[in-house]
Every structure is written in C-alpha cells, then in structure tokens.
Enzyme design. Sequence first.
Site, PDB file in Angstrom:
ATOM      1  N   SER A  90      11.815  -0.103  11.509  1.00  0.00           N
ATOM      2  CA  SER A  90      10.692  -1.499  10.649  1.00  0.00           C
ATOM      3  C   SER A  90       9.018  -0.756  10.852  1.00  0.00           C
ATOM      4  O   SER A  90       9.087   0.344  10.299  1.00  0.00           O
ATOM      5  CB  SER A  90      10.394  -1.507  12.783  1.00  0.00           C
ATOM      6  OG  SER A  90       9.293  -1.058  13.147  1.00  0.00           O
ATOM      7  N   LYS A  91       8.933  -1.448  10.034  1.00  0.00           N
ATOM      8  CA  LYS A  91       7.125  -1.093   9.625  1.00  0.00           C
ATOM      9  C   LYS A  91       6.512   0.359  10.025  1.00  0.00           C
ATOM     10  O   LYS A  91       5.919   1.208  10.000  1.00  0.00           O
ATOM     11  CB  LYS A  91       6.351  -1.434   9.369  1.00  0.00           C
ATOM     12  CG  LYS A  91       5.467  -2.219  10.067  1.00  0.00           C
ATOM     13  CD  LYS A  91       5.068  -3.758   9.294  1.00  0.00           C
ATOM     14  CE  LYS A  91       4.514  -4.884  10.570  1.00  0.00           C
ATOM     15  NZ  LYS A  91       3.600  -6.017  10.091  1.00  0.00           N
ATOM     16  N   ARG A  92       6.571   0.145  11.570  1.00  0.00           N
ATOM     17  CA  ARG A  92       6.044   1.678  12.638  1.00  0.00           C
ATOM     18  C   ARG A  92       6.693   2.271  12.894  1.00  0.00           C
ATOM     19  O   ARG A  92       6.102   3.826  13.230  1.00  0.00           O
ATOM     20  CB  ARG A  92       6.129   0.479  13.825  1.00  0.00           C
ATOM     21  CG  ARG A  92       4.291  -0.511  13.841  1.00  0.00           C
ATOM     22  CD  ARG A  92       4.663  -1.334  15.730  1.00  0.00           C
ATOM     23  NE  ARG A  92       6.000  -1.858  15.113  1.00  0.00           N
ATOM     24  CZ  ARG A  92       6.005  -3.478  14.734  1.00  0.00           C
ATOM     25  NH1 ARG A  92       4.549  -3.372  14.283  1.00  0.00           N
ATOM     26  NH2 ARG A  92       6.691  -3.959  15.096  1.00  0.00           N
ATOM     27  N   ASP A  93       7.770   3.325  12.087  1.00  0.00           N
ATOM     28  CA  ASP A  93       8.539   4.048  11.752  1.00  0.00           C
ATOM     29  C   ASP A  93       7.524   5.198  11.129  1.00  0.00           C
ATOM     30  O   ASP A  93       7.587   4.833  10.398  1.00  0.00           O
ATOM     31  CB  ASP A  93      10.236   4.160  11.661  1.00  0.00           C
ATOM     32  CG  ASP A  93      10.885   2.894  12.703  1.00  0.00           C
ATOM     33  OD1 ASP A  93      11.069   3.467  14.150  1.00  0.00           O
ATOM     34  OD2 ASP A  93      11.739   1.746  12.837  1.00  0.00           O
TER      35      ASP A  93
END
Length: 450
Positions: free
Chosen positions: A217-220
């Site tokens: 995900s973009k938060r990883d």
Amino acid sequence: MNSPIGMSVRTRFAPSPTGLLHVGGARTALFNWIYARKHAGVFVLRVEDTDHSRNTQEARQVILDGLHWLGLDWDEGPQKGGSFGPYYQSERNHIYEEYLSRLEKGGHLYEDHGAIRFRSPREKVILQDEICGRIEFDLTNPGTHPDITLRRPDGSWIFHFVNVVDDIEMKISHVIRGEDHLSNTPKHIELYKALGAEPPRFAHMPLILNRDGSKMSKRDEGAALGSYPEQGYAPEAVRNYLCLLGWSPKDNREMISISEVIALFELNQINRRNAAFDLAKCFWLNGQYLLQMDLARYTELAIPFLEKAGISWPSYESLEQVLAIVKPKLKLLRDLPEWVIPFFTEEFPYDKESVAKSLQGNDRGESGSARLEALSTAFAELPLWNASALETSLKETAIKLGVKTGELVHPARVAASGRSVGPGLYEMLEILGPERTLIRFAAGAIKAIA
Ligand code: GLU
C-alpha cells in the site's frame, strides 16, 4: 517473442496523479523507458488526470519530479511537447468527443440513465501478452462482463475509453503496465476493434508485493518514490533496484549499470511471478553505489545535503578531500552532515554518550585525559603529518602506555570529532592537521575530567 523490428517503438507511462509516485508506478515508467531506449523508440509521458478532484498541480509535479530524479527523460509529454499533445488528458476533451461520435455512428453506444455505455460485441477475446502469454477471455456473458461505461452522466470520462483513445492517437506500439490492468485489456481490445484500430502489443508486469506477500500500500515503508531522495539514496541505486523487481540479468548480479540493462532487457524475460519488495536490498545497493561512485558524482549528490544543514566549506577541493574519506563508510547521504561538520567548524557538537564512554570512562577520566596528553606529546613531535605516520605514532604510544590500540583510538576520535562513528581516524586527523588536532585533544583532556 514478437520482434519490434520494422515497427517503430512508442511506449508510454500513463500515471494518474494521486499525490504520490508509487514504486510500482516508477517501475512501470522505468520498464517503458528501457524498452523505448533499447529500440531507439519514443517514450511518452501522458498524465491521466480526468479525475478533477485529484488533479492538482502538486500531484502532477510529484510525478514529474520522480521521473526526473530517476533520470527517466521522456521524449514527448508535459514540459516537452510533441506531435500528439496535449499530454494531459484534462486538455483532450475535443479528441474524446470526436472518438465518441465515431463510436456512436458505428452503432456501438447506448444511453443508460444519462451515462453512455459501449455495447460489447459479446465475443471471445484473445490476448497474446508479451509476458503472460496467450490468454482467452470469454466476454459472452453480460452477467459476468457487463457493458462498460465510457462517459458518466456528469460528462466526465471513464478511464477505459480515454486510455484507449490516447493510445491510438499517440500511436503507442507497446502498452507495458501492471498486471492489475490485465482484466481491463479485453474490454480495451473491444474498443480498438470498434474504432477500427489495431491494438498495440500488451505486456502486463507482475505486481510488487511486500515480503510477507501482502499487497503493497502507499503507506508501506519505501512505497513512495518521493521518500528516497530526502533519505540520501542515489537515484542510480534506486533505479537499479527497481530494475530487479521482476527482471534480472540471469547471472545473479544485483549491481548492473543501466546501459547494460538496456542491452539485455527483453519483455518475455520478465518474471511472471509477483516481485517481493525488499527495502533492505535497496539500502544495500545504495551503499554499494556510494562506495563505487566517482568522487565528482558523490560530491554533486552530497552538496544539497550539506547546504541544507548550513555547512560551508572553504573550497571544492577541501570538500572533496573530506568526502573521499567519508565515502567508504556512509550508507545514506542523509547522515553526511553529522559526519562532515567537525571538518568545517569548531562549533561541532559532542555526543554525550561517546564522551562519557570513551573520554571519561569508568575511572573518572584521569586515564582518558592522560592518554590524550600522551598522544598529543607524541603527535607534536611528528616531522611529517600524515595518516600512516599518525598510525605508527599512536601504536607506539599504546605500547609505551601498555594499553590496547583501541584505548587510544576511541578517545582520540571522540576528542577530534565529538562522535564515536565516522571516517578512519588517521585519515581524519591528517585532514584536520596538527593545530586543530592538538587543540581538540587538549579540550578533550579537559572534558575527560570535567
Ligand atoms: N492511468 C492508469 C493507471 O495509472 C494507466 C494504466 C495504463 O498504463 O494503461 O493505472
């Protein structure tokens, strides 16, 4: 493998501005760029910004900055122009209107609650994918494959339609994109046919997953390309790492120059299995790149970090001299200022823990102080101030005092730089010179008993 010989290669990267450039997107851009460069083709950047809510100047800029940083220059697109522009979908309305009326005339459209939909011919569609091979899609059942919408009731366009129109208009020969678009492709092929256009070659790349197999995900950590420059990754290292996400030179090499990748790259050798994202490997590669990089390039990358930290240096040569001894050990350029600051000012900080441990020690500092004084005496007598003379002198002093070399190295390092990590001690002292070294040793001797 379908040879592109005789066909002019035109690839494209078609990101939607979401506010960040994901490593997956960056890899898509990279593989399209590599393929175009390999075949002396054209790499197009087209921004798919029909979603007005997300279409901010900032979001567009993130994409351009990311590609610039990776060195992926585009031949046509924003800031560049080209014969098939504009390259922002938000500026191509008139083209979409025209294509829509073509489909209308061909009897392919119908209205449904204000939306415009495409009537599927309800056939089997065969895709000969450059990576995934032959895939047959059965679109005969409207229950599982409903007709796609091309335009919403509010007049906005649906991705499938504008994506296909632009690939036709921009004469794209190869669509290289993520496997998440594989299920869209038969619908796109139907549109090509209805528009009387030859579909491009398709190559769907495996997804990039986290090491535990979950979707990235973009938060990883490491997912946003924008996080790399500020940490002090070298763009060539990150680009090298991205090359390995689904592709490899087949000889276990990890570090490989981009010109070699271009020479060896083939779409049909892209791994069909999903790629695992491994930030530790990227970090390791970065260290290797920094180590092997020539000093001029290293200095070029280093300067913005030093300027940002307010560090100034008397001359380019003196900066290079310092960077040369720091370079073999430093893993991320972000850490440079701390390593470099003691060379360019007397106002450098002393790390409390290092002072307590290496200068003051367990015996209330008297020995720390005495050791620095003994070293000062020995160093002051040196006829020649260079790293090897300093090393010999320190080792002789250690023997004289009956202590281990490390028992002199650590206090000397902390006194000279305020820190217990840094470049090689002797190289550091050579650059600092006798005056500054001896002043710092004297100050260190006082700190030791303070
Ligand atoms: N805008 C689409 C995306 O970012 C482009 C897909 C494609 O490459 O065709 O997913």
